[in-house]
Design a protein around this motif. Structure first.
Motif, PDB file in Angstrom:
ATOM      1  N   LYS A  84      23.153  -1.214 -16.366  1.00  0.00           N
ATOM      2  CA  LYS A  84      24.117  -2.211 -16.592  1.00  0.00           C
ATOM      3  C   LYS A  84      24.058  -2.293 -18.271  1.00  0.00           C
ATOM      4  N   ALA A  85      22.782  -2.281 -18.899  1.00  0.00           N
ATOM      5  CA  ALA A  85      22.581  -2.186 -20.320  1.00  0.00           C
ATOM      6  C   ALA A  85      23.195  -1.188 -20.934  1.00  0.00           C
ATOM      7  N   LYS A  88      26.924  -1.083 -20.890  1.00  0.00           N
ATOM      8  CA  LYS A  88      27.483  -2.356 -21.971  1.00  0.00           C
ATOM      9  C   LYS A  88      27.268  -2.110 -23.285  1.00  0.00           C
ATOM     10  N   ASP A  89      26.417  -0.959 -23.512  1.00  0.00           N
ATOM     11  CA  ASP A  89      26.019  -0.841 -25.210  1.00  0.00           C
ATOM     12  C   ASP A  89      27.244  -0.272 -25.852  1.00  0.00           C
ATOM     13  N   PRO A  90      27.920  -0.970 -26.685  1.00  0.00           N
ATOM     14  CA  PRO A  90      29.258  -0.378 -27.396  1.00  0.00           C
ATOM     15  C   PRO A  90      28.947   1.001 -28.300  1.00  0.00           C
ATOM     16  N   ASN A 145      29.459   0.616 -10.272  1.00  0.00           N
ATOM     17  CA  ASN A 145      29.599   0.588 -11.612  1.00  0.00           C
ATOM     18  C   ASN A 145      29.914   2.064 -12.375  1.00  0.00           C
TER      19      ASN A 145
END
Length: 216
Positions: A84-85, A88-90, A145
């Protein structure tokens, strides 16, 4: 790491000691053949729990060769904190390496069109599913996901060199061979050193099988 001849592995009676890095018996450890290098691509290897128990699995070998790679074990990564991290990291542009229908085939695109697929200001992060093909399909199905991510694939130019493990189709490759192909297609970096420990392991296993056959 042991440098004893491979023939000594099965003729010497002693308790097996396992390498803490590659998880293989120390006498067949391939760590001395690893040639780590930093790839411009980042790989996240999602390994099936059963695959992690195989002595000739190549996902861990690829992870040990790529310092910026990540390896997670599991079945369903829908709520996995690490995955998940990463998503989510742009700074990341994430995609899944998958032969499913609808995947973009990198092999049929020119180098310019391949580069145009991914933003230059982000780190291309490829999720690689490590397991049998049946296990991989289930892992992707469970990991919701990953469903929204773009999928890429390629057409192998040669059959798998994984002579000691039968692939379900001639054009299917082992995990480390697939990662090597992705680097070759998407990066100007030479990646042949990635396959050095792989070739060593396969040669060891072939020698073992030939020795066993001679004893029958």
């Amino acid at each position: 790491i042991c440098s004893a001849p491979y023939s000594a592995v099965y003729t010497t009676k002693q308790p097996r000691v396992y390498c803490s890095r590659c998880k293989k018996p120390q006498l067949t450890c391939y760590c001395s053949h690893l040639q780590p290098f930093s790839s411009a691509l980042r790989f996240v290897i999602l390994m099936h729990p059963f695959e992690s128990k195989r002595s000739i699995a190549t996902g861990r070998m690829a992870h040990l060769s790529l310092p910026n790679s990540i390896l997670y074990e599991g079945l369903d990564f829908s709520t996995h904190r690490g995955v998940k991290a990463i998503l989510k990291d742009p700074q990341n542009f994430c995609a899944v390496l998958s032969p499913k229908h609808g995947s973009t085939n990198l092999s049929v695109l020119s180098p310019e069109k391949r580069r145009a697929l991914f933003p230059l200001d982000k780190t291309l992060t490829l999720f690689v599913i490590d397991g049998t093909w049946a296990q991989a399909r289930r892992m992707i199905r469970l990991s919701r996901n990953l469903h929204r991510l773009p999928m890429v694939c390629f057409t192998p130019e040669t059959p798998s060199r994984f002579l000691v493990r039968q692939q379900p189709e001639e054009h299917f490759l082992s995990t480390i061979e697939a990662i090597h192909t992705c680097i070759s297609l998407l990066s100007p970096q030479p990646a042949d050193s990635l396959l050095v420990p792989f070739a060593h392991m396969v040669n060891q296993q072939v020698e073992f099988e030939m020795a066993n056959a001679a004893l029958r």
